[in-house]
Enzyme design. Structure first.
Site, PDB file in Angstrom:
ATOM      1  N   LYS A  64       0.847  -1.208   0.000  1.00 20.11           N
ATOM      2  CA  LYS A  64       0.000   0.000   0.000  1.00 20.11           C
ATOM      3  C   LYS A  64       0.880   1.255   0.000  1.00 20.11           C
ATOM      4  O   LYS A  64       0.804   2.112   0.883  1.00 20.11           O
ATOM      5  CB  LYS A  64      -0.961  -0.006   1.185  1.00 20.11           C
ATOM      6  N   VAL A  65       1.703   1.332  -1.016  1.00 18.28           N
ATOM      7  CA  VAL A  65       2.730   2.372  -1.089  1.00 18.28           C
ATOM      8  C   VAL A  65       2.049   3.745  -1.190  1.00 18.28           C
ATOM      9  O   VAL A  65       1.181   3.960  -2.033  1.00 18.28           O
ATOM     10  CB  VAL A  65       3.653   2.128  -2.299  1.00 18.28           C
ATOM     11  N   SER A 119     -11.547  -2.194   1.880  1.00 15.77           N
ATOM     12  CA  SER A 119     -12.745  -3.008   2.124  1.00 15.77           C
ATOM     13  C   SER A 119     -13.305  -2.872   3.533  1.00 15.77           C
ATOM     14  O   SER A 119     -14.401  -3.341   3.805  1.00 15.77           O
ATOM     15  CB  SER A 119     -12.407  -4.478   1.843  1.00 15.77           C
ATOM     16  N   GLY A 173     -11.851  -8.794   0.923  1.00 18.43           N
ATOM     17  CA  GLY A 173     -13.018  -8.542   1.773  1.00 18.43           C
ATOM     18  C   GLY A 173     -13.984  -9.713   1.800  1.00 18.43           C
ATOM     19  O   GLY A 173     -15.013  -9.677   2.469  1.00 18.43           O
ATOM     20  N   GLY A 175     -15.443 -13.290   2.842  1.00 14.94           N
ATOM     21  CA  GLY A 175     -15.371 -14.155   4.028  1.00 14.94           C
ATOM     22  C   GLY A 175     -15.467 -13.362   5.309  1.00 14.94           C
ATOM     23  O   GLY A 175     -16.516 -12.775   5.588  1.00 14.94           O
ATOM     24  N   GLN A 177     -14.597 -10.469   6.302  1.00 14.74           N
ATOM     25  CA  GLN A 177     -15.094  -9.085   6.200  1.00 14.74           C
ATOM     26  C   GLN A 177     -16.515  -9.012   5.619  1.00 14.74           C
ATOM     27  O   GLN A 177     -17.096  -7.937   5.516  1.00 14.74           O
ATOM     28  CB  GLN A 177     -14.153  -8.222   5.358  1.00 14.74           C
ATOM     29  N   PRO A 181     -17.990 -14.653  -2.363  1.00 20.85           N
ATOM     30  CA  PRO A 181     -17.070 -14.937  -3.477  1.00 20.85           C
ATOM     31  C   PRO A 181     -17.724 -14.850  -4.857  1.00 20.85           C
ATOM     32  O   PRO A 181     -17.226 -14.165  -5.743  1.00 20.85           O
ATOM     33  CB  PRO A 181     -16.586 -16.362  -3.193  1.00 20.85           C
ATOM     34  N   GLY A 194      -7.791 -14.074   2.900  1.00 21.70           N
ATOM     35  CA  GLY A 194      -6.797 -14.356   3.940  1.00 21.70           C
ATOM     36  C   GLY A 194      -7.350 -15.198   5.060  1.00 21.70           C
ATOM     37  O   GLY A 194      -7.303 -16.432   5.026  1.00 21.70           O
TER      38      GLY A 194
HETATM   39  O1  C5P Z   1      -8.245 -11.773   6.060  1.00 25.85           O
HETATM   40  P1  C5P Z   1      -8.942 -11.109   4.918  1.00 25.85           P
HETATM   41  O2  C5P Z   1      -9.486 -12.097   3.905  1.00 25.85           O
HETATM   42  O3  C5P Z   1      -9.962 -10.092   5.341  1.00 25.85           O
HETATM   43  O4  C5P Z   1      -7.749 -10.348   4.182  1.00 25.85           O
HETATM   44  C1  C5P Z   1      -7.904  -9.359   3.202  1.00 25.85           C
HETATM   45  C2  C5P Z   1      -6.540  -8.916   2.759  1.00 25.85           C
HETATM   46  O5  C5P Z   1      -6.674  -7.911   1.786  1.00 25.85           O
HETATM   47  C3  C5P Z   1      -5.676  -8.322   3.858  1.00 25.85           C
HETATM   48  O6  C5P Z   1      -4.324  -8.666   3.553  1.00 25.85           O
HETATM   49  C4  C5P Z   1      -5.879  -6.827   3.720  1.00 25.85           C
HETATM   50  O7  C5P Z   1      -4.742  -6.119   4.157  1.00 25.85           O
HETATM   51  C5  C5P Z   1      -6.043  -6.700   2.220  1.00 25.85           C
HETATM   52  N1  C5P Z   1      -6.750  -5.556   1.681  1.00 25.85           N
HETATM   53  C6  C5P Z   1      -8.038  -5.204   2.047  1.00 25.85           C
HETATM   54  N2  C5P Z   1      -8.645  -4.124   1.453  1.00 25.85           N
HETATM   55  C7  C5P Z   1      -8.001  -3.457   0.492  1.00 25.85           C
HETATM   56  C8  C5P Z   1      -6.715  -3.827   0.084  1.00 25.85           C
HETATM   57  C9  C5P Z   1      -6.119  -4.897   0.691  1.00 25.85           C
HETATM   58  O8  C5P Z   1      -8.654  -5.882   2.891  1.00 25.85           O
HETATM   59  N3  C5P Z   1      -8.610  -2.496  -0.172  1.00 25.85           N
END
Ligand code: C5P
Length: 216
Positions: A64-65, A119, A173, A175, A177, A181, A194
């Site tokens: 996330k630069v 997300s 996002g 699961g 969050q 899918p 993740g």
């Molecule tokens: O564990 P989970 O499935 O929620 O992981 C989502 C991954 O996506 C994490 O590594 C998080 O940092 C990343 N991410 C996100 N939203 C974004 C960009 C990256 O959740 N917009």
């Protein structure tokens, strides 16, 4: 970028030992892994090349630069030198900052993903008001890879409209969050997942069930 089974594993585990334990199980189902600060700060940038070499997969570095152009360039250079295939770059810092990462990617024959909207719930206050503008900026810059949220599908759909059908959109996002899918894949080309996988008692079982649910 081609992504096997349309799933990118977010390898947010705290050590190489945990990464290896997980990858030994799930790597037959995946060919693309996202590595971010949790693993790299714990184990160094070598974790990127180790995962790539041991599992013959593509690695997207989620750093996330978000700095000034000169610093962004140094971050991107060292990330690509470590073997990353792509780097995730924030758009809100502006075109000059993102351009320095794009130039570094072009020099190394690698790619960048422009982060439009995150997300999590907190993204609604500061990022949401500008995320469509960020997507438009990416299009003006000729960027073809984007990240957008699976937790707000109406907004993911708008991002897709802006970036066009030929751009490559990956979406976190799903699961934990709350994102779904199959619904997400109406707009996105691949999912970033993740915790649903690495926290599951049986990561292979959950991965197989997600793959089944998206009916590839
Ligand atoms: O564990 P989970 O499935 O929620 O992981 C989502 C991954 O996506 C994490 O590594 C998080 O940092 C990343 N991410 C996100 N939203 C974004 C960009 C990256 O959740 N917009």
């Amino acid at each position: 970028m081609e992504v096997k089974n349309k799933i990118i594993l977010a390898l947010d585990v705290p050590s190489m030992e945990k990464a290896v334990e997980l990858m030994d199980k799930v790597s037959p189902y995946l060919d693309t892994v996202k590595i971010g600060y949790p693993l790299v700060l714990a184990e160094g940038l070598e974790s990127v090349s180790r995962v790539k070499e041991e599992y013959d997969c593509k690695v997207i570095c989620d750093f996330k630069v978000a700095d000034i152009p000169a610093t962004n360039q140094k971050i991107a250079d060292v990330t690509f030198q470590a073997g990353a295939d792509a780097i995730i770059v924030h758009g809100f810092v502006g075109a000059d900052s993102a351009t320095s990462c794009l130039e570094s990617a072009n020099q190394h024959g690698k790619e960048i993903f422009l982060l439009t909207e995150m997300s999590h719930p907190g993204a609604s206050r500061f990022l949401q008001p500008v995320s469509m503008d960020i997507a438009s900026m990416g299009v003006e810059m000729g960027i073809t890879n984007y990240v957008g949220p699976s937790t707000r599908l109406d907004r993911l759909g708008k991002i897709r409209q802006i970036i066009g059908k030929d751009s490559f959109l990956i979406s976190p996002g799903v699961g934990v969050q709350g994102g779904n899918p199959k619904d997400t894949l109406e707009f996105a080309d691949a999912l970033i997942i993740g915790r649903s996988i690495y926290l599951a008692p049986d990561p292979v079982e959950i991965l197989e069930s997600i793959i089944d649910s998206i009916e590839l």
